[in-house]
Design a protein around this motif. Sequence first.
Motif, PDB file in Angstrom:
ATOM      1  N   SER A  55     -10.756 -40.834  34.486  1.00 28.79           N
ATOM      2  CA  SER A  55     -10.020 -41.944  34.670  1.00 28.79           C
ATOM      3  C   SER A  55      -7.823 -41.208  34.619  1.00 28.79           C
ATOM      4  O   SER A  55      -7.998 -40.259  33.668  1.00 28.79           O
ATOM      5  CB  SER A  55     -10.440 -43.239  33.620  1.00 28.79           C
ATOM      6  N   CYS A  56      -7.572 -41.649  34.659  1.00 26.08           N
ATOM      7  CA  CYS A  56      -5.663 -40.591  34.636  1.00 26.08           C
ATOM      8  C   CYS A  56      -4.874 -42.217  34.294  1.00 26.08           C
ATOM      9  O   CYS A  56      -5.133 -43.532  34.990  1.00 26.08           O
ATOM     10  CB  CYS A  56      -4.915 -40.157  35.735  1.00 26.08           C
ATOM     11  N   SER A  57      -4.381 -42.153  33.316  1.00 25.21           N
ATOM     12  CA  SER A  57      -3.026 -42.977  32.965  1.00 25.21           C
ATOM     13  C   SER A  57      -1.666 -42.241  33.628  1.00 25.21           C
ATOM     14  O   SER A  57      -0.968 -42.469  32.030  1.00 25.21           O
ATOM     15  CB  SER A  57      -3.669 -43.493  31.740  1.00 25.21           C
ATOM     16  N   PRO A  58      -1.013 -42.370  34.420  1.00 27.16           N
ATOM     17  CA  PRO A  58      -0.319 -41.653  34.495  1.00 27.16           C
ATOM     18  C   PRO A  58       1.461 -42.419  34.136  1.00 27.16           C
ATOM     19  O   PRO A  58       1.153 -44.165  33.779  1.00 27.16           O
ATOM     20  CB  PRO A  58       0.488 -41.723  36.537  1.00 27.16           C
ATOM     21  N   SER A  59       2.058 -42.159  33.722  1.00 25.48           N
ATOM     22  CA  SER A  59       3.466 -42.923  32.589  1.00 25.48           C
ATOM     23  C   SER A  59       4.354 -42.766  33.536  1.00 25.48           C
ATOM     24  O   SER A  59       4.705 -41.482  33.985  1.00 25.48           O
ATOM     25  CB  SER A  59       3.606 -42.463  31.358  1.00 25.48           C
ATOM     26  N   ASN A  60       6.136 -42.850  33.188  1.00 28.42           N
ATOM     27  CA  ASN A  60       7.033 -43.226  33.846  1.00 28.42           C
ATOM     28  C   ASN A  60       8.066 -42.646  32.532  1.00 28.42           C
ATOM     29  O   ASN A  60       8.772 -42.800  33.025  1.00 28.42           O
ATOM     30  CB  ASN A  60       7.706 -44.407  34.299  1.00 28.42           C
ATOM     31  N   ASP A  61       7.428 -42.215  31.437  1.00 31.64           N
ATOM     32  CA  ASP A  61       7.991 -41.838  30.013  1.00 31.64           C
ATOM     33  C   ASP A  61       8.628 -40.226  30.284  1.00 31.64           C
ATOM     34  O   ASP A  61       8.386 -39.410  29.567  1.00 31.64           O
ATOM     35  CB  ASP A  61       7.202 -42.131  28.628  1.00 31.64           C
ATOM     36  N   ARG A  62       9.313 -40.591  30.901  1.00 30.99           N
ATOM     37  CA  ARG A  62      10.380 -39.404  31.201  1.00 30.99           C
ATOM     38  C   ARG A  62      11.910 -39.285  30.272  1.00 30.99           C
ATOM     39  O   ARG A  62      12.571 -40.027  29.857  1.00 30.99           O
ATOM     40  CB  ARG A  62      11.054 -38.962  32.582  1.00 30.99           C
ATOM     41  N   GLY A  63      12.762 -37.416  30.223  1.00 27.07           N
ATOM     42  CA  GLY A  63      13.903 -38.102  29.786  1.00 27.07           C
ATOM     43  C   GLY A  63      13.924 -37.395  28.203  1.00 27.07           C
ATOM     44  O   GLY A  63      12.624 -36.920  27.577  1.00 27.07           O
ATOM     45  N   ARG A  64      15.244 -37.418  27.718  1.00 30.03           N
ATOM     46  CA  ARG A  64      15.054 -37.052  26.156  1.00 30.03           C
ATOM     47  C   ARG A  64      14.347 -37.719  25.090  1.00 30.03           C
ATOM     48  O   ARG A  64      13.327 -36.746  23.997  1.00 30.03           O
ATOM     49  CB  ARG A  64      16.215 -37.365  25.950  1.00 30.03           C
ATOM     50  N   GLY A  65      13.327 -38.613  25.555  1.00 23.75           N
ATOM     51  CA  GLY A  65      12.435 -39.707  24.478  1.00 23.75           C
ATOM     52  C   GLY A  65      11.026 -39.351  24.790  1.00 23.75           C
ATOM     53  O   GLY A  65      10.395 -39.924  24.241  1.00 23.75           O
ATOM     54  N   SER A  66      11.007 -38.686  25.797  1.00 24.04           N
ATOM     55  CA  SER A  66      10.009 -38.298  26.128  1.00 24.04           C
ATOM     56  C   SER A  66       9.023 -37.553  25.373  1.00 24.04           C
ATOM     57  O   SER A  66       9.130 -36.910  24.498  1.00 24.04           O
ATOM     58  CB  SER A  66       9.527 -38.162  27.767  1.00 24.04           C
ATOM     59  N   ALA A  67       7.298 -37.972  25.808  1.00 30.91           N
ATOM     60  CA  ALA A  67       6.460 -37.197  25.245  1.00 30.91           C
ATOM     61  C   ALA A  67       6.564 -35.790  25.018  1.00 30.91           C
ATOM     62  O   ALA A  67       6.351 -34.856  23.955  1.00 30.91           O
ATOM     63  CB  ALA A  67       5.181 -37.363  24.657  1.00 30.91           C
ATOM     64  N   GLU A  68       7.099 -35.214  26.192  1.00 32.09           N
ATOM     65  CA  GLU A  68       7.111 -33.830  26.464  1.00 32.09           C
ATOM     66  C   GLU A  68       8.737 -33.474  26.264  1.00 32.09           C
ATOM     67  O   GLU A  68       8.428 -32.475  25.523  1.00 32.09           O
ATOM     68  CB  GLU A  68       7.212 -33.379  28.034  1.00 32.09           C
ATOM     69  N   SER A  69       9.538 -33.820  25.663  1.00 26.05           N
ATOM     70  CA  SER A  69      10.645 -33.770  25.313  1.00 26.05           C
ATOM     71  C   SER A  69      10.728 -33.405  23.759  1.00 26.05           C
ATOM     72  O   SER A  69      10.980 -32.055  23.274  1.00 26.05           O
ATOM     73  CB  SER A  69      12.092 -34.209  25.238  1.00 26.05           C
ATOM     74  N   LYS A  70       9.483 -33.493  23.362  1.00 28.87           N
ATOM     75  CA  LYS A  70       9.840 -33.843  21.646  1.00 28.87           C
ATOM     76  C   LYS A  70       8.412 -32.808  21.091  1.00 28.87           C
ATOM     77  O   LYS A  70       8.655 -32.499  20.290  1.00 28.87           O
ATOM     78  CB  LYS A  70       9.067 -35.062  21.074  1.00 28.87           C
ATOM     79  N   THR A  71       7.414 -33.109  22.202  1.00 29.12           N
ATOM     80  CA  THR A  71       6.272 -32.217  21.953  1.00 29.12           C
ATOM     81  C   THR A  71       5.771 -30.323  22.527  1.00 29.12           C
ATOM     82  O   THR A  71       4.984 -29.933  22.147  1.00 29.12           O
ATOM     83  CB  THR A  71       5.188 -32.463  21.699  1.00 29.12           C
ATOM     84  N   GLY A  72       6.411 -31.215  23.980  1.00 29.73           N
ATOM     85  CA  GLY A  72       6.132 -29.792  25.327  1.00 29.73           C
ATOM     86  C   GLY A  72       4.930 -30.240  25.906  1.00 29.73           C
ATOM     87  O   GLY A  72       4.388 -29.755  26.651  1.00 29.73           O
ATOM     88  N   ILE A  73       4.387 -31.491  24.923  1.00 29.69           N
ATOM     89  CA  ILE A  73       2.979 -31.911  26.222  1.00 29.69           C
ATOM     90  C   ILE A  73       3.914 -32.060  27.802  1.00 29.69           C
ATOM     91  O   ILE A  73       4.160 -33.444  27.214  1.00 29.69           O
ATOM     92  CB  ILE A  73       1.902 -32.403  25.208  1.00 29.69           C
ATOM     93  N   ASP A  74       2.946 -31.971  28.472  1.00 28.65           N
ATOM     94  CA  ASP A  74       3.145 -32.323  30.158  1.00 28.65           C
ATOM     95  C   ASP A  74       2.090 -33.783  29.975  1.00 28.65           C
ATOM     96  O   ASP A  74       2.428 -34.519  30.770  1.00 28.65           O
ATOM     97  CB  ASP A  74       3.469 -31.696  30.882  1.00 28.65           C
ATOM     98  N   VAL A  75       0.954 -33.482  29.951  1.00 26.51           N
ATOM     99  CA  VAL A  75      -0.434 -33.491  30.646  1.00 26.51           C
ATOM    100  C   VAL A  75      -1.164 -33.857  29.156  1.00 26.51           C
ATOM    101  O   VAL A  75      -1.553 -32.213  29.001  1.00 26.51           O
ATOM    102  CB  VAL A  75      -1.233 -33.175  32.013  1.00 26.51           C
ATOM    103  N   GLY A  76      -2.259 -34.465  28.933  1.00 26.82           N
ATOM    104  CA  GLY A  76      -2.706 -34.856  27.382  1.00 26.82           C
ATOM    105  C   GLY A  76      -4.702 -34.861  28.162  1.00 26.82           C
ATOM    106  O   GLY A  76      -4.212 -35.321  29.191  1.00 26.82           O
ATOM    107  N   MET A  77      -4.771 -34.388  27.856  1.00 20.42           N
ATOM    108  CA  MET A  77      -6.897 -33.528  28.640  1.00 20.42           C
ATOM    109  C   MET A  77      -7.854 -34.718  27.722  1.00 20.42           C
ATOM    110  O   MET A  77      -7.576 -34.047  26.287  1.00 20.42           O
ATOM    111  CB  MET A  77      -7.398 -33.088  29.039  1.00 20.42           C
ATOM    112  N   VAL A  78      -7.993 -35.890  27.487  1.00 19.06           N
ATOM    113  CA  VAL A  78      -9.608 -36.022  26.437  1.00 19.06           C
ATOM    114  C   VAL A  78     -10.700 -36.064  27.325  1.00 19.06           C
ATOM    115  O   VAL A  78     -11.174 -36.842  27.770  1.00 19.06           O
ATOM    116  CB  VAL A  78      -8.458 -37.970  26.403  1.00 19.06           C
ATOM    117  N   PHE A  79     -11.522 -35.631  26.153  1.00 20.46           N
ATOM    118  CA  PHE A  79     -13.034 -35.431  26.403  1.00 20.46           C
ATOM    119  C   PHE A  79     -13.689 -36.875  25.388  1.00 20.46           C
ATOM    120  O   PHE A  79     -13.154 -36.022  24.220  1.00 20.46           O
ATOM    121  CB  PHE A  79     -13.459 -34.335  26.433  1.00 20.46           C
TER     122      PHE A  79
END
Length: 207
Positions: A55-79
């Motif tokens: 299952s996938c949960s895309p987000s529109n959380d982009r920009g300066r405050g996004s998870a990627e901008s703070k942590t470098g994480i573009d995609v998280g994979m959970v098993f």
Amino acid sequence: MDEVLKFELRKLLESASSKIDRDSFSQEPHYTSALFGKLHGEKVLNKEGRYIKLSCSPSNDRGRGSAESKTGIDVGMVFEWEGVDGKIFEKAIMLQAKNNVETLNSQERKDLEAQCEKMAVITKSYLVMDCPYDCSVPNVYCPDTAPPFWKRPPFSLTDYLIDQVFPCTRGDSDAKVVSMARRSDRCLVVTTNLPKPKVKLVRKNTP
């Protein structure tokens, strides 16, 4: 994982990858959303009732405050391993997706290095994924302790999942890391009722 599940998982990833038109999904976030979106709701199973669901949960959380901008994480994979007792064992892998990893210019390489360095502070379980243009399954690069914080040779994402993730030689089971993966800009959740792996994970906790 038995050969039936390996075969079906390979076929599923090959099918999803073959349908991504890079003219329409040229940017990395668009590509990952399209790829994992095509995997959403898919399931493979064998005659014994063992399954792998995605299952996938895309987000529109982009920009300066996004998870990627703070942590470098573009995609998280959970098993998730679902036990017969109802308990769930979880682990996570972080991912940064890039076009043309092998031919990045100096600034692009520097930017990717910075993103990987951010992820390395959080966990040792991260990848760089090369977004292909030939409709093939993406290749992934494993982490490294020295710059640029990813290393060659790359592996097929399918091979990485089958040979390293499901046998549990890769992945971080720290609850903070799993939670962060779930909150990333895009998250792919892979659920299975295969037996819980017995390998003890080595992980780096979040600060």
